[in-house]
Design an enzyme around this catalytic site. Structure first.
Site, PDB file in Angstrom:
ATOM      1  N   ASP A   7      -4.116   0.669  -5.603  1.00  0.00           N
ATOM      2  CA  ASP A   7      -3.015   1.635  -5.663  1.00  0.00           C
ATOM      3  C   ASP A   7      -3.554   2.839  -6.427  1.00  0.00           C
ATOM      4  O   ASP A   7      -3.625   2.818  -7.646  1.00  0.00           O
ATOM      5  CB  ASP A   7      -1.816   1.025  -6.380  1.00  0.00           C
ATOM      6  CG  ASP A   7      -0.659   1.998  -6.515  1.00  0.00           C
ATOM      7  OD1 ASP A   7      -0.476   2.837  -5.612  1.00  0.00           O
ATOM      8  OD2 ASP A   7       0.061   1.920  -7.532  1.00  0.00           O
ATOM      9  N   GLU A  69      -3.586   2.468  -0.581  1.00  0.00           N
ATOM     10  CA  GLU A  69      -2.365   3.149  -0.160  1.00  0.00           C
ATOM     11  C   GLU A  69      -2.674   4.539   0.362  1.00  0.00           C
ATOM     12  O   GLU A  69      -3.496   5.261  -0.180  1.00  0.00           O
ATOM     13  CB  GLU A  69      -1.383   3.240  -1.333  1.00  0.00           C
ATOM     14  CG  GLU A  69      -0.028   3.789  -0.933  1.00  0.00           C
ATOM     15  CD  GLU A  69       0.984   3.734  -2.046  1.00  0.00           C
ATOM     16  OE1 GLU A  69       1.610   4.769  -2.315  1.00  0.00           O
ATOM     17  OE2 GLU A  69       1.142   2.652  -2.642  1.00  0.00           O
ATOM     18  N   ASP A 141       1.742  -0.901 -11.323  1.00  0.00           N
ATOM     19  CA  ASP A 141       0.576  -0.457 -10.549  1.00  0.00           C
ATOM     20  C   ASP A 141      -0.198  -1.648  -9.986  1.00  0.00           C
ATOM     21  O   ASP A 141      -0.643  -1.628  -8.839  1.00  0.00           O
ATOM     22  CB  ASP A 141      -0.330   0.412 -11.419  1.00  0.00           C
ATOM     23  CG  ASP A 141       0.399   1.654 -11.917  1.00  0.00           C
ATOM     24  OD1 ASP A 141       0.795   2.473 -11.065  1.00  0.00           O
ATOM     25  OD2 ASP A 141       0.583   1.791 -13.134  1.00  0.00           O
TER      26      ASP A 141
END
Length: 182
Positions: A7, A69, A141
């Site tokens: 992420d 992502e 996260d």
């Protein structure tokens, strides 16, 4: 198969590592790579910390596959550009380790993990904890990174079957954006 999810973030990048055996998922590790100890204006230094941190995670956990992502454009174009650069540093680190990189949007990850594309961070954390049978909630996260790894475990396996069947051409891995492959 071992999957590393990332992420990306310029101040905090989450990572999550899972093992996949058939349909069984098992937690290996998760955490964050932080750049807050550097001055806000030191973009090159922050990107180096991210690059080195991702390479260290890869060296330690030896993943077979990776997922990251996709950056979305938000209200602040400058923040979007900075996030894109952080994401680029993470992708470059993965590719420099000769790892395949698959991309998923936040919407795809939330649908795969929580069943709802507009799920909030607490719902993603809860579902990641349940799916991986964790004793406590992972950080935000790290939960997103684990969610990306879980998404790849499910979607990547299905995509591999489609590729093998000839439905998606001869790519070895795909890039996903808004449900399309390219």
């Amino acid at each position: 198969m071992r999957i590393l999810g990332i992420d990306p973030g310029l101040q905090i990048a989450g990572f999550g590592v899972i093992d996949v055996d058939g349909h069984a998922l098992s937690y290996v590790a998760s955490g964050t790579i932080k750049t807050g100890h550097l001055e806000t204006g030191n973009l090159p230094g922050r990107l180096k910390v991210l690059y080195d941190g991702v390479r260290e995670v890869v060296a330690r956990y030896q993943p077979d596959q990776t997922s990251i992502e996709i950056v979305f454009v938000n209200v602040n174009p400058q923040a979007t550009l900075l996030l894109g650069q952080a994401r680029g540093a993470c992708i470059t680190a993965l590719v420099s380790c000769d790892l395949p990189v698959t991309e998923y949007s936040a919407l795809q990850m939330k649908k795969a993990v929580a069943g709802y594309g507009k799920a909030g961070k607490p719902e993603v954390q809860q579902m990641v904890m349940r799916l991986l049978k964790l004793p406590a909630l992972p950080g935000k996260d790290a939960a997103d990174a684990l969610g990306l790894a879980i998404t790849h475990a499910h979607v990547g396996a299905a995509t591999a079957r489609l590729v093998k069947a000839g439905s998606l051409g001869s790519t070895t891995h795909g890039n996903y954006k808004d449900g399309r492959s390219r």
